[in-house]
Design a protein around this motif. Sequence first.
Motif: not given
Length: 283
Positions: A223-245
Motif C-alpha cells: 500500500l505504501v509503495n502504491g502511494f509512492r508511485v502515485a506521488f512520483m507520477t504527480v511529480l513527473a506530470a508537473s515537470s519537477q524533475l529535480e524533485t522527482f529524482e
Amino acid sequence: MKAILFTPVRYLKNFQFWLLGIAAGLIAIHLTVTWRFGDINLLGVSVLFWLAVSSLIWRKRSCLNLESGALSSLLGALLVAIVLLKSTSLTGSHFIRLSPFLSAVGLALLASGFKGLKQYWQELTVLFFLGVPQVILSSLSIDTSLITAQFAAFILWYLGFEVSRQGVYINLPGGGVEVYPGCSGLENMAHLLGLAILFLAMFPMNWGQKILAPIVAVTLAFLVNGFRVAFMTVLAASSQLETFEYWHKGGGSLVFSLIAVLLFGLFCLFSIRQQEPVERDTA
C-alpha cells in the motif's frame, strides 16, 4: 584429578571464545561490505537483525549443547571460508543478502553439529528472511509491476486526477511514469516480511497474531509503495524533475520505506499490548 578436570574446562572456554570471535568477525565483515556496497536500507535492517539474533543467542547461552562432529565441523568451516573468500570480491548484492544465513548455518554446524541445528531454528529463520527471499524472488523473475501500476492509478483516480493507464505506464495530462520491477515494491514487501518474522521471534504471540503479522507487513509495504508511485507520477506530470529524482533515487526514496516500517511498528506495539492482558489473566 584437578589437572584432568581443568583441561576440558579450559578447552571448552577457548572453544566458546573462538566461536564468539568468528561470529563477531563475520558480522563485522557483512556490515562493512554492505556499507561499502551502498545499500543503506539493507545496512540498517542488517544491524537490527544481527542485534536481535545476538540477543536470542545470549538468552539461551547457558542451555546450548556445544558438541560437534568432524563432518559437521568440516562443513561449517567450509561455509565460513566461502563467506570470507566471497566477501573479498563481490560483484552483486545477492551474496550480501545470502551471507548472513550461510554464516549462521556454518557457525551452528561448528558449534553444535547437525543434531544441534534445531537449537538455533529461530535465529536461522530470522537470518533467512533477512535477505534470502529477495534473492529467490529475483531469481524467479517475479514481477508485480502491473498490479502496482493498477493500484497507483486507482489512487490517482480516486483523488480526482485525470489518469489513464496502459499496462505499466501511468499517464497524467502533463506526463507520466513507467513502473519498473525495481519500483513494484516487491523488495520492500520482502523487507517488511523479514521484520514480521523478527517480531515474532522476539515476542511470543498467539497463533492468530503469528498468521496476521506477515500478512499485515506485506500489505502495508504494498500500500505504501502504491502511494509512492502515485506521488512520483504527480511529480513527473508537473515537470519537477529535480524533485522527482530526489524522491526516486535520493534521500526521499527512504522516506516511504520508513513510513511502512513505522506503520508496522504501530501494529507490533498494538499486538504486544493486546497480548499483555492475556498473559496477566493466565497468570
